[in-house]
Design an enzyme around this catalytic site. Structure first.
Site, PDB file in Angstrom:
ATOM      1  CG  ASP A  34     -10.293  -3.781  -3.081  1.00  0.00           C
ATOM      2  OD1 ASP A  34     -10.909  -3.401  -3.633  1.00  0.00           O
ATOM      3  OD2 ASP A  34     -10.286  -3.895  -1.772  1.00  0.00           O
TER       4      ASP A  34
ATOM      5  CG  ASP B  77      -2.028   0.909   1.109  1.00  0.00           C
ATOM      6  OD1 ASP B  77      -3.122   0.537   0.474  1.00  0.00           O
ATOM      7  OD2 ASP B  77      -2.015   2.151   1.350  1.00  0.00           O
TER       8      ASP B  77
ATOM      9  CB  CYS C  78     -16.266  -1.302  -2.758  1.00  0.00           C
ATOM     10  SG  CYS C  78     -15.444   0.197  -2.477  1.00  0.00           S
TER      11      CYS C  78
END
Length: 405
Positions: free
Chosen positions: A302, A257, A356
């Protein structure tokens, strides 16, 4: 709802949270955390506050319309706010809230006049309704209605430490009731108002809170023990932990990340879950990605997205900004990540691109564009997880395979 009691303590905490979220633009989860850390609350009070705040934030524009005020006047009209909340939830207004019968009558009249305004009833701001219709056409009204509902509570069983049946029994012993989710293995729906994170089962790492739709993304990547796996946008690691359980502590899972504090949180969670094969790495520059060229069997992307599939869980996002304005920048970032990060995948390796969001521009359109520009990849399968069709949060995933270098 008939047994619900809107106590002074619940009202006080609700107003403090609303003040942070509506007036100070604090994220809802952070506002909850701050309030709950600074008050000794019972599990029932905790659940009641979450219920009241959530119902108001999900349909904030409806409340403001009924009250005939702007959002900056919400707190100073808190008594009227709770009167309206009580009416909408078919409850008598508690005696500790100042009100008159004339006020109640006027509010009921306004509520009746708005019953046919479905966009308002769904708590949908104008910018979102316009974007939803543009992207989803006739599918949008059903999705809009589904996204206005209260979220259910789901947990993913940590199979590194136990199985679904055993966890259900352990939760039951702590007064937490749960039922199976038939369509998704190793997921339970929590049906009681119990405080999950204070439970011994959670402290012992037996589960993580996670929506079934998110778990379906993990299943799509199909990781195996012994694989080398990279979760390249790991954040605080909810999906990394799920992938680790699939790998059964065998193989290497690299969680990456751009924010160190999120990776630090993941380390704590991984220790609790006994996910020993997770290694964290901060992405400091493009060199971090380039050094891993053609190195991994499975890759999860993601990517940062609008979050418009998870508005049940994060309803404050509807009011903090007009995402249609920031969407072009997000689309550019998603395309960049998809292009650069897939270079880490081995020939024959597989990548799952996930969001999402339920907007095609963030999902199918990105994959179509990528495949048109990268003939060395093929699409294996994809799915949009619809809140309207499943009751879960909204997600999209596409699984691709690298054919050649």
């Amino acid at each position: 709802m008939s047994k619900f009691v809107l106590t002074p303590r619940v009202c006080h905490s609700t107003i403090r949270i609303l003040e942070d979220v509506v007036n100070k633009q604090v994220a809802l989860d952070k506002a909850y955390s701050y309030q709950f850390q600074n008050m000794e609350l019972t599990s029932q009070e905790h659940a009641d506050i979450t219920q009241v705040v959530g119902s108001i934030i999900r349909k904030l524009n409806l409340y403001l319309t009924i009250l005939e005020i702007t959002s900056d006047k919400l707190i100073e009209n808190q008594a009227s706010l709770f009167v309206v909340w009580s009416i909408l939830n078919d409850l008598a207004t508690p005696s500790h809230i100042q009100h008159t019968e004339q006020q109640v009558s006027e509010f009921k009249s306004r509520i009746d006049s708005l019953t046919t305004n479905v966009v308002l009833q769904d708590g949908c701001p104008d910018w979102l309704d316009t974007l939803g219709h543009e992207q989803l056409a006739e599918q949008w009204p059903a999705e809009r209605a589904a996204l206005s509902l209260p979220p259910k509570r789901y947990i993913r069983v940590n199979t590194l430490k136990g199985d679904q049946a055993t966890l259900k029994n352990q939760l039951q012993a702590e007064g937490i009731t749960a039922i199976d989710v038939p369509s998704v293995a190793n997921v339970l729906e929590i049906t009681s108002n119990s405080s999950l994170f204070k439970s011994t089962a959670f402290q012992n790492g037996l589960f993580e809170q996670q929506d079934p739709g998110s778990v379906l993304i993990l299943n799509a990547l199909d990781v195996k023990p012994g694989h080398k796996v990279i979760d390249a946008c790991a954040g605080a690691g909810g999906k990394s932990l799920g992938l680790a359980s699939h790998m059964k502590r065998k193989g290497r899972l690299l969680a990456m990340d751009i924010e160190q504090h999120k990776l630090d949180t993941l380390k704590v969670r991984a220790k609790r879950a006994s996910a020993d094969n997770i290694e964290t790495r901060l992405i400091t520059s493009s060199k971090t990605i380039k050094r891993l060229k053609l190195s991994t069997d499975r890759l999860l992307l993601d990517v940062p997205c609008s979050g418009l599939g998870v508005l049940k869980r994060n309803p404050d996002a509807k009011w903090h900004r007009d995402m249609s304005v920031t969407l072009p920048d997000l689309l550019a970032l998603q395309a960049d990540i998809l292009t650069r990060y897939t270079k880490m995948l081995k020939v024959g390796g597989e990548v799952v691109y996930a969001t999402c969001s339920i907007l095609p521009c963030e999902n199918q359109d990105q994959i179509d564009k990528f495949l048109a520009e990268n003939q060395n990849f093929e699409l294996l399968t994809s799915e949009t997880i619809s809140p309207a069709n499943t009751g879960f949060d909204g997600f999209y995933w596409a699984k691709l395979r690298r054919i050649t270098e």
